[in-house]
Write an enzyme that holds these catalytic residues in place. Structure first.
Site, PDB file in Angstrom:
ATOM      1  N   HIS A  97      31.328  10.417  23.109  1.00  0.00           N
ATOM      2  CA  HIS A  97      30.518  11.642  23.242  1.00  0.00           C
ATOM      3  C   HIS A  97      30.760  12.318  24.579  1.00  0.00           C
ATOM      4  CE1 HIS A  97      27.135  10.079  25.788  1.00  0.00           C
ATOM      5  NE2 HIS A  97      27.285   8.952  25.125  1.00  0.00           N
ATOM      6  N   ASP A 117      28.731   6.718  30.974  1.00  0.00           N
ATOM      7  CA  ASP A 117      28.073   7.170  29.736  1.00  0.00           C
ATOM      8  C   ASP A 117      28.179   8.684  29.595  1.00  0.00           C
ATOM      9  OD1 ASP A 117      24.660   6.961  28.400  1.00  0.00           O
ATOM     10  OD2 ASP A 117      26.605   7.334  27.454  1.00  0.00           O
ATOM     11  N   GLU A 151      25.078  13.591  21.877  1.00  0.00           N
ATOM     12  CA  GLU A 151      24.735  12.220  21.465  1.00  0.00           C
ATOM     13  C   GLU A 151      23.395  11.834  22.080  1.00  0.00           C
ATOM     14  OE1 GLU A 151      24.445   9.399  23.452  1.00  0.00           O
ATOM     15  OE2 GLU A 151      24.340   7.876  21.876  1.00  0.00           O
ATOM     16  N   GLU A 152      23.173  12.263  23.329  1.00  0.00           N
ATOM     17  CA  GLU A 152      21.957  11.854  24.060  1.00  0.00           C
ATOM     18  C   GLU A 152      20.697  12.499  23.480  1.00  0.00           C
ATOM     19  OE1 GLU A 152      22.242   9.464  25.955  1.00  0.00           O
ATOM     20  OE2 GLU A 152      24.099   9.547  27.089  1.00  0.00           O
ATOM     21  N   ASP A 179      31.559   4.218  23.517  1.00  0.00           N
ATOM     22  CA  ASP A 179      30.467   4.733  24.352  1.00  0.00           C
ATOM     23  C   ASP A 179      30.190   3.693  25.431  1.00  0.00           C
ATOM     24  OD1 ASP A 179      27.086   6.039  23.683  1.00  0.00           O
ATOM     25  OD2 ASP A 179      28.256   5.819  25.531  1.00  0.00           O
ATOM     26  N   HIS A 256      22.285   7.432  32.650  1.00  0.00           N
ATOM     27  CA  HIS A 256      21.192   8.410  32.522  1.00  0.00           C
ATOM     28  C   HIS A 256      20.557   8.719  33.870  1.00  0.00           C
ATOM     29  CE1 HIS A 256      20.623   7.124  28.028  1.00  0.00           C
ATOM     30  NE2 HIS A 256      21.870   7.474  28.343  1.00  0.00           N
TER      31      HIS A 256
HETATM   32  N1  LIG Z   1      21.735   4.177  23.895  1.00  0.00           N
HETATM   33  C1  LIG Z   1      23.012   4.161  24.534  1.00  0.00           C
HETATM   34  C2  LIG Z   1      23.128   3.118  25.609  1.00  0.00           C
HETATM   35  C3  LIG Z   1      23.175   1.778  25.018  1.00  0.00           C
HETATM   36  C4  LIG Z   1      24.324   1.375  24.374  1.00  0.00           C
HETATM   37  C5  LIG Z   1      24.390   0.084  23.856  1.00  0.00           C
HETATM   38  C6  LIG Z   1      23.314  -0.765  23.996  1.00  0.00           C
HETATM   39  I1  LIG Z   1      23.431  -2.703  23.319  1.00  0.00           I
HETATM   40  C7  LIG Z   1      22.140  -0.350  24.611  1.00  0.00           C
HETATM   41  C8  LIG Z   1      22.068   0.945  25.127  1.00  0.00           C
HETATM   42  C9  LIG Z   1      23.252   5.505  25.159  1.00  0.00           C
HETATM   43  O1  LIG Z   1      22.589   5.946  26.060  1.00  0.00           O
HETATM   44  N2  LIG Z   1      24.271   6.180  24.651  1.00  0.00           N
HETATM   45  O2  LIG Z   1      24.543   7.405  25.173  1.00  0.00           O
HETATM   46 ZN   LIG Z   2      23.450   7.525  27.061  1.00  0.00          ZN
HETATM   47 ZN   LIG Z   3      26.523   7.106  25.520  1.00  0.00          ZN
END
Ligand SMILES: N[C@H](Cc1ccc(I)cc1)C(=O)NO
Ligand SMILES: [Zn+2]
Ligand SMILES: [Zn+2]
Length: 289
Positions: A97, A117, A151-152, A179, A256
């Site tokens: 993303h 991220d 995605e967020e 990701d 984040h």
């Molecule tokens: N939710 C995901 C972060 C995320 C990814 C894998 C796991 I296990 C826990 C958390 C995110 O912020 N993607 O953008």
């Molecule tokens: Zn994220």
């Molecule tokens: Zn992500």
């Protein structure tokens, strides 16, 4: 599962993957104040990736690069497709993303570099595009590369894309999500999420690591929720897989936030390179019969 019989191609292409290019791409993406899907900075980030993929794909016959406009927010997704020579309607997917967030919803002009991220996933994917394009790889099955918007916001970009793909006369053979690929928080190099994914496809990817990356270690974990865009493909019954950077308890604590920087992940991009290597063997082994 598909046969593993493309060693000549994989072994010729894999050494061309270069972590320095991954670092450069992560830096480019992090240079934006943020890539939030509701803001013009997020729109700019999508247009920049569009330009990057278009220039990499120049001269790559049968490759097309497009942007996918979303209904309820301005940030577009980016798609690169290389049509298969034999089975154009059978599609092998990989995605990451292109948006970033600083945690709260109204991030306005807050700093969200999103280096890990998901600048890392986009960079891991982009380096594979560069090598396949430079070698003018012409697969027998269609390959589709995605840079998902929003995605967020709750997998908003990929959710709209898979609903649109469902209406196409194509079969999605598999979809890999990248990701967060550049923070080795655990003792293992790659952790496969086992929920919202397909176990046969995940096992196939583990066999690819055994075959082509024998010194890479891997494990499994669960997100416990739809933690990235693989869940959108899983929701339409397409075999999905999510190789991830660490066990949940060890993942990058800076995401984040303004601290999700290259320096706070792997500044050499070596971790992200392992995911490019897996992605390349995946696309070549699935792209040729
Ligand atoms: N939710 C995901 C972060 C995320 C990814 C894998 C796991 I296990 C826990 C958390 C995110 O912020 N993607 O953008
Ligand atoms: Zn994220
Ligand atoms: Zn992500």
């Amino acid at each position: 599962a598909p046969k593993i019989d493309q060693a000549d191609k994989v072994n010729q292409l894999m050494p061309q993957l270069d972590a320095n290019n991954i670092v450069t791409e992560i830096q480019k993406e992090s240079a934006n104040q943020n890539r939030f899907y509701k803001l013009k900075t997020g729109v700019t980030a999508s247009d920049e990736l569009f330009d990057t993929w278009k220039s990499l794909a120049k001269g790559w016959d049968k490759a097309t690069v497009t942007q996918f406009s979303h209904r309820r927010f301005p940030q577009k997704s980016v798609e690169l497709e290389i049509k298969g020579s034999k089975y154009p309607d059978k599609v092998v997917v990989i995605g990451a993303h292109l948006d970033s967030t600083a945690g709260s919803w109204t991030i306005l002009n807050k700093r969200a570099p999103g280096a890990d991220d998901d600048g890392s996933g986009i960079a891991s994917e982009t380096e594979v595009i560069r090598v396949l394009a430079e070698n003018h790889i012409q697969p027998e099955y269609t390959l589709r590369f995605y840079g998902y918007a929003a995605e967020e916001g709750g997998l908003l970009g990929s959710r709209e894309i898979v609903q649109s793909v469902k209406k196409e006369p194509v079969t999605i053979l598999s979809a890999m999500q990248l990701d967060m690929t550049n923070f080795k928080g655990s003792d293992k190099d790659i952790i496969f999420e086992m929920d919202h994914t397909n176990s046969d496809f995940t096992h196939f990817l583990q066999t690819l690591i055994d075959t082509y990356q024998p010194n890479i270690t891997y494990g499994t974990d669960q997100c416990g929720y739809a933690c990235s865009d693989h869940a959108s493909w899983d929701s339409i019954g397409a075999p999905a897989a999510m190789p991830f950077e660490a066990y949940m308890k060890d993942m990058n604590p800076n995401i984040h936030s303004k601290n999700d920087t290259l320096e706070n992940s792997d500044p050499t991009g070596t971790d992200a390179l392992h995911f490019s290597q897996l992605a390349l063997s995946y696309l070549i082994e699935m792209g040729f019969e």
